[in-house]
Motif scaffolding. Structure first.
Motif, PDB file in Angstrom:
ATOM      1  N   LEU A  27       0.823  -1.209   0.000  1.00 14.22           N
ATOM      2  CA  LEU A  27       0.000   0.000   0.000  1.00 14.22           C
ATOM      3  C   LEU A  27       0.858   1.261   0.000  1.00 14.22           C
ATOM      4  N   LEU A  28       1.910   1.254   0.793  1.00 15.50           N
ATOM      5  CA  LEU A  28       2.803   2.414   0.839  1.00 15.50           C
ATOM      6  C   LEU A  28       3.458   2.629  -0.520  1.00 15.50           C
ATOM      7  N   ILE A  29       3.907   1.559  -1.151  1.00 14.89           N
ATOM      8  CA  ILE A  29       4.532   1.667  -2.476  1.00 14.89           C
ATOM      9  C   ILE A  29       3.528   2.204  -3.494  1.00 14.89           C
ATOM     10  N   LEU A  30       2.299   1.704  -3.457  1.00 18.50           N
ATOM     11  CA  LEU A  30       1.270   2.189  -4.385  1.00 18.50           C
ATOM     12  C   LEU A  30       0.968   3.662  -4.152  1.00 18.50           C
ATOM     13  N   ARG A  31       0.947   4.073  -2.906  1.00 20.87           N
ATOM     14  CA  ARG A  31       0.659   5.476  -2.611  1.00 20.87           C
ATOM     15  C   ARG A  31       1.812   6.387  -3.054  1.00 20.87           C
ATOM     16  N   VAL A  32       3.039   5.918  -2.892  1.00 25.05           N
ATOM     17  CA  VAL A  32       4.193   6.697  -3.368  1.00 25.05           C
ATOM     18  C   VAL A  32       4.169   6.776  -4.894  1.00 25.05           C
ATOM     19  N   LEU A  33       3.830   5.677  -5.564  1.00 21.64           N
ATOM     20  CA  LEU A  33       3.696   5.699  -7.017  1.00 21.64           C
ATOM     21  C   LEU A  33       2.627   6.689  -7.464  1.00 21.64           C
ATOM     22  N   THR A  34       1.485   6.653  -6.795  1.00 21.76           N
ATOM     23  CA  THR A  34       0.413   7.591  -7.117  1.00 21.76           C
ATOM     24  C   THR A  34       0.900   9.023  -6.943  1.00 21.76           C
ATOM     25  N   PHE A  35       1.600   9.281  -5.850  1.00 25.92           N
ATOM     26  CA  PHE A  35       2.127  10.620  -5.600  1.00 25.92           C
ATOM     27  C   PHE A  35       3.061  11.055  -6.719  1.00 25.92           C
ATOM     28  N   ALA A  36       3.943  10.152  -7.146  1.00 23.73           N
ATOM     29  CA  ALA A  36       4.885  10.476  -8.220  1.00 23.73           C
ATOM     30  C   ALA A  36       4.153  10.762  -9.530  1.00 23.73           C
ATOM     31  N   PHE A  37       3.168   9.925  -9.863  1.00 22.68           N
ATOM     32  CA  PHE A  37       2.392  10.150 -11.091  1.00 22.68           C
ATOM     33  C   PHE A  37       1.672  11.497 -11.043  1.00 22.68           C
ATOM     34  N   LEU A  38       1.067  11.807  -9.912  1.00 28.17           N
ATOM     35  CA  LEU A  38       0.336  13.062  -9.786  1.00 28.17           C
ATOM     36  C   LEU A  38       1.275  14.262  -9.840  1.00 28.17           C
ATOM     37  N   LEU A  39       2.423  14.150  -9.207  1.00 24.15           N
ATOM     38  CA  LEU A  39       3.388  15.247  -9.218  1.00 24.15           C
ATOM     39  C   LEU A  39       3.870  15.537 -10.637  1.00 24.15           C
ATOM     40  N   ILE A  40       4.233  14.502 -11.360  1.00 20.31           N
ATOM     41  CA  ILE A  40       4.724  14.696 -12.728  1.00 20.31           C
ATOM     42  C   ILE A  40       3.602  15.218 -13.621  1.00 20.31           C
ATOM     43  N   ALA A  41       2.393  14.671 -13.463  1.00 27.81           N
ATOM     44  CA  ALA A  41       1.252  15.156 -14.255  1.00 27.81           C
ATOM     45  C   ALA A  41       0.991  16.631 -13.973  1.00 27.81           C
ATOM     46  N   PHE A  42       1.085  17.025 -12.715  1.00 30.14           N
ATOM     47  CA  PHE A  42       0.871  18.421 -12.330  1.00 30.14           C
ATOM     48  C   PHE A  42       1.917  19.327 -12.978  1.00 30.14           C
ATOM     49  N   ILE A  43       3.173  18.937 -12.876  1.00 33.82           N
ATOM     50  CA  ILE A  43       4.259  19.755 -13.433  1.00 33.82           C
ATOM     51  C   ILE A  43       4.096  19.899 -14.949  1.00 33.82           C
ATOM     52  N   ILE A  44       3.826  18.803 -15.626  1.00 38.45           N
ATOM     53  CA  ILE A  44       3.671  18.854 -17.084  1.00 38.45           C
ATOM     54  C   ILE A  44       2.495  19.752 -17.458  1.00 38.45           C
ATOM     55  N   LEU A  45       1.374  19.578 -16.772  1.00 40.64           N
ATOM     56  CA  LEU A  45       0.184  20.344 -17.136  1.00 40.64           C
ATOM     57  C   LEU A  45       0.361  21.834 -16.850  1.00 40.64           C
ATOM     58  N   VAL A  46       0.965  22.177 -15.734  1.00 40.63           N
ATOM     59  CA  VAL A  46       1.162  23.587 -15.394  1.00 40.63           C
ATOM     60  C   VAL A  46       2.127  24.256 -16.379  1.00 40.63           C
ATOM     61  N   LEU A  47       3.104  23.506 -16.844  1.00 42.63           N
ATOM     62  CA  LEU A  47       4.072  24.070 -17.778  1.00 42.63           C
ATOM     63  C   LEU A  47       3.612  24.008 -19.230  1.00 42.63           C
ATOM     64  N   THR A  48       2.424  23.458 -19.481  1.00 40.05           N
ATOM     65  CA  THR A  48       1.911  23.347 -20.839  1.00 40.05           C
ATOM     66  C   THR A  48       1.398  24.694 -21.310  1.00 40.05           C
ATOM     67  N   LYS A  49       2.061  25.194 -22.335  1.00 41.28           N
ATOM     68  CA  LYS A  49       1.628  26.445 -22.961  1.00 41.28           C
ATOM     69  C   LYS A  49       2.213  26.497 -24.362  1.00 41.28           C
ATOM     70  N   ASP A  50       1.638  27.329 -25.188  1.00 41.54           N
ATOM     71  CA  ASP A  50       2.149  27.548 -26.533  1.00 41.54           C
ATOM     72  C   ASP A  50       2.247  29.049 -26.734  1.00 41.54           C
ATOM     73  N   ASP A  51       3.474  29.529 -26.827  1.00 42.72           N
ATOM     74  CA  ASP A  51       3.694  30.969 -26.940  1.00 42.72           C
ATOM     75  C   ASP A  51       3.237  31.517 -28.287  1.00 42.72           C
ATOM     76  N   ASP A  52       3.333  30.699 -29.335  1.00 41.68           N
ATOM     77  CA  ASP A  52       2.941  31.183 -30.664  1.00 41.68           C
ATOM     78  C   ASP A  52       1.450  31.483 -30.717  1.00 41.68           C
ATOM     79  N   ALA A  53       0.637  30.595 -30.167  1.00 42.60           N
ATOM     80  CA  ALA A  53      -0.816  30.776 -30.209  1.00 42.60           C
ATOM     81  C   ALA A  53      -1.340  31.457 -28.948  1.00 42.60           C
ATOM     82  N   ASP A  54      -0.430  31.754 -28.008  1.00 43.71           N
ATOM     83  CA  ASP A  54      -0.804  32.392 -26.749  1.00 43.71           C
ATOM     84  C   ASP A  54      -1.925  31.625 -26.037  1.00 43.71           C
ATOM     85  N   ILE A  55      -1.708  30.321 -25.854  1.00 41.14           N
ATOM     86  CA  ILE A  55      -2.682  29.481 -25.160  1.00 41.14           C
ATOM     87  C   ILE A  55      -1.976  28.780 -24.005  1.00 41.14           C
ATOM     88  N   LYS A  56      -2.656  28.723 -22.868  1.00 40.99           N
ATOM     89  CA  LYS A  56      -2.128  28.078 -21.667  1.00 40.99           C
ATOM     90  C   LYS A  56      -3.154  27.072 -21.165  1.00 40.99           C
TER      91      LYS A  56
END
Length: 177
Positions: A27-56
């Motif tokens: 359970l602890l390993i699964l929860r740490v995995l979930t945390f890692a997946f969520l952290l990376i998903a959060f970072i990728i999504l927050v940094l997702t933008k396109d400067d050419d089309a000015d969309i975030k």
């Protein structure tokens, strides 16, 4: 002369962890995995933008919903990681009794489906918007690729939490009604 004493042969004892210890560790390993997946998903999504089309990401409601599911998943998962670490280290549970087991089980169920809904919203919005922008000859492949990667990681977070809910269902006390 024969010795008729019925003494059993010496046995060797090996120390194997109990099934509850293994379950707590998994359970602890699964929860740490979930945390890692969520952290990376959060970072990728927050940094997702396109400067050419000015969309975030924050310009698209489905991506904002993804962020909210990730944040709520973080909060629940952080609490569960703390409880799991305490349980693995001390061998005792903070939330004893039926209430603690039900909190784990139902919490995992609710959060896992919540994470799934965020992932589905992200996949759906990405597919629809990518088709619209492609028709307008502004493909934004990088933008939508990153959003899809974030939704995929959110889906993996759902899978890890859903598996954790299976393990917490095994821990529910068996009651005869």
């Amino acid at each position: 002369m024969e010795n008729n004493t019925n003494t059993p042969p010496p046995t060797t004892t090996t120390s194997t962890p109990s099934s509850s210890t293994v379950s707590r560790t998994v359970l602890l390993i699964l929860r740490v995995l979930t945390f890692a997946f969520l952290l990376i998903a959060f970072i990728i999504l927050v940094l997702t933008k396109d400067d050419d089309a000015d969309i975030k990401f924050k310009d698209i409601h489905a991506y904002r919903y993804m962020i909210s599911t990730i944040v709520i998943g973080f909060a629940y998962n952080s609490l569960q990681i703390a409880l799991s670490i305490f349980s693995v280290v001390s061998g005792n549970r903070i939330l004893n009794g039926d209430g603690g087991y039900k909190f784990d089980f139902y919490g995992d169920k609710i959060i896992s489906y919540f994470l799934l809904s965020g992932s589905a919203a992200g996949f759906g919005a990405t597919e629809d918007l990518h088709r619209i922008f492609k028709a307008a000859e502004e493909p934004l492949n990088s933008f939508f690729g990153k959003a899809n990667a974030s939704a995929s990681l959110l889906l993996f977070g759902f899978i890890a939490t859903a598996i954790a809910s299976i393990f917490t269902s095994f821990a529910l006390p068996k009651k005869a009604n």
